[in-house]
Write a protein that holds these residues in place. Sequence first.
Motif, mmCIF file in Angstrom:
data_model
loop_
_atom_site.group_PDB
_atom_site.id
_atom_site.type_symbol
_atom_site.label_atom_id
_atom_site.label_comp_id
_atom_site.label_asym_id
_atom_site.label_seq_id
_atom_site.Cartn_x
_atom_site.Cartn_y
_atom_site.Cartn_z
ATOM 1 N N GLY A 136 -1.326 -12.439 14.693
ATOM 2 C CA GLY A 136 -2.647 -12.374 15.296
ATOM 3 C C GLY A 136 -3.064 -13.700 15.899
ATOM 4 N N THR A 137 -2.757 -14.793 15.199
ATOM 5 C CA THR A 137 -3.127 -16.113 15.688
ATOM 6 C C THR A 137 -2.438 -16.431 17.005
ATOM 7 O OG1 THR A 137 -3.484 -16.926 13.432
ATOM 8 C CG2 THR A 137 -3.096 -18.568 15.141
ATOM 9 N N PHE A 138 -1.126 -16.171 17.081
ATOM 10 C CA PHE A 138 -0.393 -16.471 18.311
ATOM 11 C C PHE A 138 -0.779 -15.519 19.439
ATOM 12 C CE2 PHE A 138 2.049 -19.202 15.648
ATOM 13 C CZ PHE A 138 2.640 -20.122 16.493
ATOM 14 N N LEU A 171 -1.827 -4.344 10.788
ATOM 15 C CA LEU A 171 -0.435 -4.792 10.850
ATOM 16 C C LEU A 171 -0.120 -5.880 9.819
ATOM 17 C CD1 LEU A 171 0.090 -4.916 14.724
ATOM 18 C CD2 LEU A 171 1.414 -3.532 13.118
ATOM 19 N N PHE A 172 -1.115 -6.648 9.418
ATOM 20 C CA PHE A 172 -0.856 -7.778 8.520
ATOM 21 C C PHE A 172 -0.071 -7.387 7.268
ATOM 22 C CE2 PHE A 172 -4.804 -10.210 10.249
ATOM 23 C CZ PHE A 172 -4.060 -10.601 11.353
ATOM 24 N N PRO A 173 -0.530 -6.400 6.469
ATOM 25 C CA PRO A 173 0.236 -6.059 5.259
ATOM 26 C C PRO A 173 1.600 -5.457 5.576
ATOM 27 C CG PRO A 173 -1.566 -4.508 5.591
ATOM 28 C CD PRO A 173 -1.776 -5.616 6.563
ATOM 29 N N LEU A 174 1.719 -4.735 6.694
ATOM 30 C CA LEU A 174 3.008 -4.145 7.064
ATOM 31 C C LEU A 174 4.018 -5.222 7.435
ATOM 32 C CD1 LEU A 174 1.690 -1.196 9.271
ATOM 33 C CD2 LEU A 174 2.430 -1.102 6.886
ATOM 34 N N ILE A 175 3.576 -6.207 8.184
ATOM 35 C CA ILE A 175 4.458 -7.320 8.570
ATOM 36 C C ILE A 175 4.860 -8.126 7.341
ATOM 37 C CG2 ILE A 175 4.541 -9.504 9.827
ATOM 38 C CD1 ILE A 175 4.858 -7.067 11.607
ATOM 39 N N VAL A 202 -5.116 -2.999 21.120
ATOM 40 C CA VAL A 202 -4.170 -3.960 20.546
ATOM 41 C C VAL A 202 -4.849 -4.800 19.468
ATOM 42 C CG1 VAL A 202 -2.730 -5.975 21.032
ATOM 43 C CG2 VAL A 202 -2.735 -4.045 22.619
ATOM 44 N N PHE A 203 -6.059 -5.266 19.749
ATOM 45 C CA PHE A 203 -6.747 -6.110 18.778
ATOM 46 C C PHE A 203 -7.233 -5.306 17.571
ATOM 47 C CE2 PHE A 203 -7.425 -8.994 22.517
ATOM 48 C CZ PHE A 203 -6.669 -10.039 22.017
ATOM 49 N N VAL A 204 -7.631 -4.049 17.798
ATOM 50 C CA VAL A 204 -8.042 -3.195 16.683
ATOM 51 C C VAL A 204 -6.884 -2.964 15.720
ATOM 52 C CG1 VAL A 204 -8.656 -0.807 16.097
ATOM 53 C CG2 VAL A 204 -9.960 -2.025 17.829
ATOM 54 N N SER A 205 -5.674 -2.864 16.246
ATOM 55 C CA SER A 205 -4.502 -2.576 15.420
ATOM 56 C C SER A 205 -4.069 -3.758 14.559
ATOM 57 C CB SER A 205 -3.334 -2.140 16.305
ATOM 58 O OG SER A 205 -2.866 -3.212 17.096
ATOM 59 N N THR A 206 -4.459 -4.974 14.950
ATOM 60 C CA THR A 206 -3.935 -6.176 14.287
ATOM 61 C C THR A 206 -4.246 -6.247 12.789
ATOM 62 O OG1 THR A 206 -4.039 -7.394 16.383
ATOM 63 C CG2 THR A 206 -3.868 -8.692 14.366
ATOM 64 N N PRO A 207 -5.489 -5.994 12.333
ATOM 65 C CA PRO A 207 -5.733 -6.075 10.884
ATOM 66 C C PRO A 207 -4.873 -5.106 10.068
ATOM 67 C CG PRO A 207 -7.808 -6.047 12.089
ATOM 68 C CD PRO A 207 -6.734 -5.719 13.078
ATOM 69 N N LEU A 217 -6.765 6.606 14.135
ATOM 70 C CA LEU A 217 -5.436 6.948 14.636
ATOM 71 C C LEU A 217 -4.441 5.839 14.344
ATOM 72 C CD1 LEU A 217 -3.599 8.851 16.210
ATOM 73 C CD2 LEU A 217 -4.417 7.770 18.331
ATOM 74 N N ILE A 218 -4.844 4.600 14.550
ATOM 75 C CA ILE A 218 -3.972 3.461 14.255
ATOM 76 C C ILE A 218 -3.634 3.439 12.775
ATOM 77 C CG2 ILE A 218 -3.926 0.942 14.062
ATOM 78 C CD1 ILE A 218 -3.269 1.859 16.810
ATOM 79 N N ALA A 219 -4.617 3.732 11.931
ATOM 80 C CA ALA A 219 -4.371 3.753 10.484
ATOM 81 C C ALA A 219 -3.319 4.797 10.128
ATOM 82 C CB ALA A 219 -5.676 4.029 9.733
ATOM 83 N N VAL A 220 -3.369 5.957 10.780
ATOM 84 C CA VAL A 220 -2.394 7.018 10.521
ATOM 85 C C VAL A 220 -1.011 6.616 11.011
ATOM 86 C CG1 VAL A 220 -1.725 9.373 11.123
ATOM 87 C CG2 VAL A 220 -4.103 8.865 10.541
ATOM 88 N N VAL A 221 -0.935 6.067 12.228
ATOM 89 C CA VAL A 221 0.355 5.631 12.781
ATOM 90 C C VAL A 221 0.977 4.555 11.896
ATOM 91 C CG1 VAL A 221 1.472 4.478 14.734
ATOM 92 C CG2 VAL A 221 -0.257 6.238 15.144
ATOM 93 N N ALA A 222 0.150 3.614 11.452
ATOM 94 C CA ALA A 222 0.647 2.539 10.597
ATOM 95 C C ALA A 222 1.158 3.069 9.261
ATOM 96 C CB ALA A 222 -0.453 1.509 10.365
ATOM 97 N N LYS A 223 0.452 4.038 8.702
ATOM 98 C CA LYS A 223 0.844 4.585 7.398
ATOM 99 C C LYS A 223 2.148 5.375 7.490
ATOM 100 C CE LYS A 223 -0.871 7.461 3.593
ATOM 101 N NZ LYS A 223 -2.020 8.254 3.079
ATOM 102 N N ARG A 224 2.319 6.141 8.567
ATOM 103 C CA ARG A 224 3.480 7.017 8.690
ATOM 104 C C ARG A 224 4.715 6.324 9.260
ATOM 105 N NH1 ARG A 224 1.075 12.873 10.810
ATOM 106 N NH2 ARG A 224 -0.304 13.222 9.019
ATOM 107 N N GLY A 225 4.509 5.399 10.194
ATOM 108 C CA GLY A 225 5.659 4.799 10.869
ATOM 109 C C GLY A 225 5.815 3.307 10.702
ATOM 110 N N GLY A 226 4.856 2.665 10.053
ATOM 111 C CA GLY A 226 4.942 1.238 9.841
ATOM 112 C C GLY A 226 4.634 0.444 11.104
ATOM 113 N N ALA A 227 4.936 -0.851 11.051
ATOM 114 C CA ALA A 227 4.628 -1.754 12.155
ATOM 115 C C ALA A 227 5.370 -1.366 13.430
ATOM 116 C CB ALA A 227 4.967 -3.193 11.763
ATOM 117 N N SER A 228 6.614 -0.921 13.276
ATOM 118 C CA SER A 228 7.408 -0.539 14.443
ATOM 119 C C SER A 228 6.730 0.578 15.234
ATOM 120 C CB SER A 228 8.801 -0.095 13.999
ATOM 121 O OG SER A 228 9.587 0.288 15.118
ATOM 122 N N ALA A 229 6.211 1.570 14.542
ATOM 123 C CA ALA A 229 5.544 2.689 15.210
ATOM 124 C C ALA A 229 4.274 2.230 15.911
ATOM 125 C CB ALA A 229 5.228 3.780 14.195
ATOM 126 N N VAL A 230 3.552 1.290 15.322
ATOM 127 C CA VAL A 230 2.327 0.788 15.943
ATOM 128 C C VAL A 230 2.649 0.084 17.257
ATOM 129 C CG1 VAL A 230 0.389 -0.809 15.714
ATOM 130 C CG2 VAL A 230 1.086 0.581 13.758
#
Length: 379
Positions: free
Chosen positions: A55-57, A36-40, A29-34, A149-162
């Motif tokens: 990430g802060t909350f 997610l920032f641009p996607l959000i 979860v924490f690895v995925s956070t950086p 893997l997180i980078a691929v999921v984020a690129k293909r499906g966006g924040a929702s997929a992550v």
Amino acid sequence: MQLPVRVSLLLHPSVSVGILLATGLSTLVFVSTPFLFPLIAEHYGVGLGFASFIGTFQLGGFVLGSWGAGRRLQPTRKVFFFALLLAVVSNLLSAFLPAYPILIGLRFLSGISLGMISWFGWVQVFGDEARMGEIAVIGPIVGVLTSPLIAVVAKRGGASAVFLFLGLLAIGPLILNRSTGVAGARPTNTIRHKAVNVARVLLLSLGLFTLGGSGVFMFAVVIGSDRLGLSPSQVAWVFSFNALCSTISAGRTGKRGIPGPWLVSAGMAAIALATAGSTLVFALAAGWWGFAFWMGVPGVFTILAERSAYPEERAGDAQAVMAIGRVFGPLAGGFILQNYTSATLGLLGGGLMIVMGIVVFLTRNLTEPTEADHSLGVA
């Protein structure tokens, strides 16, 4: 030579598989956070600073979960099950990308679940170097396998997929919660005991060390992009290298040596990463940072346990103060990076890590282990 030994620890662990998987989930979860920032920011039409609130909350929830669990809860299977159920629900609901205030609230709940999971795992092994190695190694191994893997999921499906990916993975340890093996865990005291001054110094050092480190590391994607022209996927491979190096030291079951110098060298690596003029230096700095971090921090845990009459109480405290550092580190790092340069960020963040390493070194050498005296309530 070391990595097969780390894998062997996972094949024949003394800590239950359910706890190890849950600890790995926290890392994921924490690895995925950086990523997610641009996607959000893009999805909600907000700036990166405002997007970083997820990430802060989440880290704020982690502080509340790890700190509160150590004071109010017993390490029972029901608590573990509730924490995992909360992780599943908060991530699956986040996948719908609801109104931004609701999403922030869901990330806060996710953080609470991760804090409870972290406390639950560490309270059972705190002060036992061999078993601490089993808890420590799972995070870096997960990082090796999942950053790309997180980078691929984020690129293909966006924040929702992550978020969906994280929620589905949380079901695994939830199913295996029956094997959590909490029967041998030390119960949390119903009456809390104050930490002695030495323990307070060590806790403060851990918090400030983490603040300095997170302020640099959470912006590694930005630093790699701005200074070296690296893509997020390329930085993900650097993250994997960082995690791979971490596995060598995180799962170590023997003596790690004096922790202070390791923390100092991690601070030097942070400076090198933020000022790197080549991809090779950037990657090597990240790798050494991971190795040195896991050589040093568990050693601080050992010193803290040795100097506390109630080490199980300090386990939650240690996780909480480090989480507080991770809350304010990115906020401070973002401000510095926005107004100054990555070199300035590295010097300030890495410099703080170096100073705290020196403090830990002096504390270890100038104090003696605490003799437990429960009749006086000493901690």
